[in-house]
Enzyme design. Structure first.
Site, short mmCIF file in Angstrom:
data_model
loop_
_atom_site.label_atom_id
_atom_site.label_comp_id
_atom_site.label_asym_id
_atom_site.label_seq_id
_atom_site.Cartn_x
_atom_site.Cartn_y
_atom_site.Cartn_z
N CYS A 99 -14.43 -33.06 -10.09
CA CYS A 99 -13.60 -34.41 -10.80
C CYS A 99 -14.35 -35.54 -9.96
CB CYS A 99 -12.30 -34.34 -10.24
SG CYS A 99 -11.37 -32.94 -10.63
N HIS A 103 -15.46 -39.11 -11.72
CA HIS A 103 -14.25 -40.31 -11.58
C HIS A 103 -14.31 -40.83 -10.10
CE1 HIS A 103 -12.40 -39.03 -15.18
NE2 HIS A 103 -12.22 -37.76 -14.85
N CYS A 199 20.02 -32.09 -25.01
CA CYS A 199 19.68 -33.05 -23.92
C CYS A 199 20.78 -33.95 -23.88
CB CYS A 199 18.16 -33.34 -23.95
SG CYS A 199 17.01 -32.18 -24.55
N CYS A 244 16.23 -26.02 -18.48
CA CYS A 244 17.42 -26.56 -19.09
C CYS A 244 17.86 -26.00 -20.27
CB CYS A 244 16.96 -28.17 -19.60
SG CYS A 244 17.58 -29.15 -18.27
#
Lengths: 283, 109
Positions: A99, A103, A199, A244
């Site tokens: 990376c 970068h 939700c 959830c």
């Protein structure tokens, strides 16, 4: 209506001190290591019709849990950020790149995490930051994809979140991303499962109230990836969505599915204005 | 062999003589208890940090026995009185025989 209810509740809490002390300190502010100021309360973004103010999930946690996040040494999530740093500098794949070779320092990526999920022109899709990391790995590095919401990818997203801490979430919901955003919004308000819950039933209608022994938050995802005390590791957004949806006793979408990508974009946009907090510490 | 074991320590850089300072230590380690079974029903062998010590200028400050019920990435925080400048040496002992050490200097005025 909702704010009136909440205001009344907070006055009651102030008057009954013994009760107030066992609850989370809902007026506290978060400053990490005395340096990074985190916005945990903000005016709701314009597209949110049903809320006036948005709150980070940090606000709803117990004082001890809140304190863990105010000190990077005590924040167990920072261990994974360190691993993310190692991965950042590791050369992998056929191109012989890491990376860092493209970068530079990871700190150069400050602000990036605040804009994802984001529309990608070339592939004409909304990409989460995890998808973008994997695209970098396969296209630029010639390396294998990492598994979604598993250790390496979570460590990397934790690193990218950590360098953006304190910066306001600012995902684009108009232009080409709008269709995906609308799909996410529809999912957010669709009731699912045997319990027939959307939700919004928990995180919009009942935030601040108790769900069994726990306080419901607004379900903001500005703090992801999140170190959860219950499983002592980092947790990704899609895994949390799965948890959830499962709790509504529904069949869940899978991690990385288009539905969850759309939902991630929509839920992230509900937090436009809050600070990036990851890796946050929650129950 | 436990992977990615990294010790971390926070000690104040300076202090006044006789001051009580707070030391925080953390070591990333899976702390596998030896009680769990894998997908095939086989016991996962125990692999924990079983002892942690801290010495100041050769004198033992704290010597801790760690047990299998202690969670992953054990965090130990304690206080110490520093009479003089010197160095703290922290040592973690792994079940597999590995020893990890970390040294921190403190200036006492």
């Amino acid at each position: 209506m909702k704010t009136k209810l909440l205001a009344t509740a907070s006055i009651c809490a102030a008057l009954t001190v013994p009760f107030g002390t066992v609850m989370a300190d809902e007026d506290a502010n978060l400053i990490i290591d005395g340096e990074i100021e985190i916005t945990v309360r903000a005016p709701a973004p314009d597209h949110l019709e049903n809320l006036d103010e948005i709150f980070s999930g940090w606000v709803y946690r117990a004082t001890e849990t809140q304190a863990l996040q105010a000190d990077d040494f005590e924040n167990p999530g920072m261990i994974f950020v360190d691993s993310g740093h190692d991965l950042w500098n590791t050369v992998e794949g056929e191109a012989g790149e890491s990376c860092a070779s493209c970068h530079g320092d990871a700190e150069e990526m400050a602000g990036v995490a605040a804009t994802y999920p984001k529309w990608n022109d070339a592939t004409e899709e909304v990409r989460t930051i995890s998808m973008q990391i994997n695209a970098c790995r396969t296209e630029q590095m010639g390396a294998e994809e990492w598994n979604l919401d598993k250790s390496e990818l979570l460590n990397m997203t934790a690193l990218l979140a950590s360098v953006s801490r304190g910066m306001p979430v600012n995902v684009a919901i108009d232009g080409p991303a709008q269709a995906t955003w609308e799909m996410g919004r529809d999912l957010y308000y669709t009731r699912t499962g045997q319990l027939d819950l959307s939700c919004a039933n928990c995180h919009e209608d009942n935030y601040g109230n108790n769900i069994r022994a726990d306080h419901l938050s607004q379900g903001q995802i500005n703090g992801f990836p999140t170190y959860r005390l219950k499983n002592a590791r980092l947790n990704g957004v899609h895994s949390r969505f799965r948890g959830c949806v499962r709790d509504t006793r529904a069949e869940t979408y899978s991690v990385g599915s288009p539905e969850f990508v759309a939902l991630e974009l929509y839920v992230m946009s509900r937090g436009n204005g809050l600070s990036i907090e990851g890796p946050s510490v929650r129950n | 062999m436990a992977d990615n074991v990294t010790p971390r320590v926070r000690v104040p850089r300076d202090a006044t003589a006789g001051e009580t300072i707070t030391i925080k230590t953390l070591i990333s380690h899976p702390m596998e208890s030896g009680q769990r079974k894998d997908g095939d029903g086989n016991t996962i062998p125990r692999s924990i940090i079983n002892r942690f010590t801290c010495e100041f200028n050769g004198e033992m400050v704290i010597d801790v026995t760690l047990e299998p019920a202690i969670s992953t990435n054990p965090f130990v925080e304690f206080e110490a009185v520093v009479p003089e400048s010197g160095s703290f040496v922290f040592t973690w002992y792994d079940d597999d025989g590995d020893v990890y050490t970390e040294t921190k200097e403190i200036a006492v005025s």
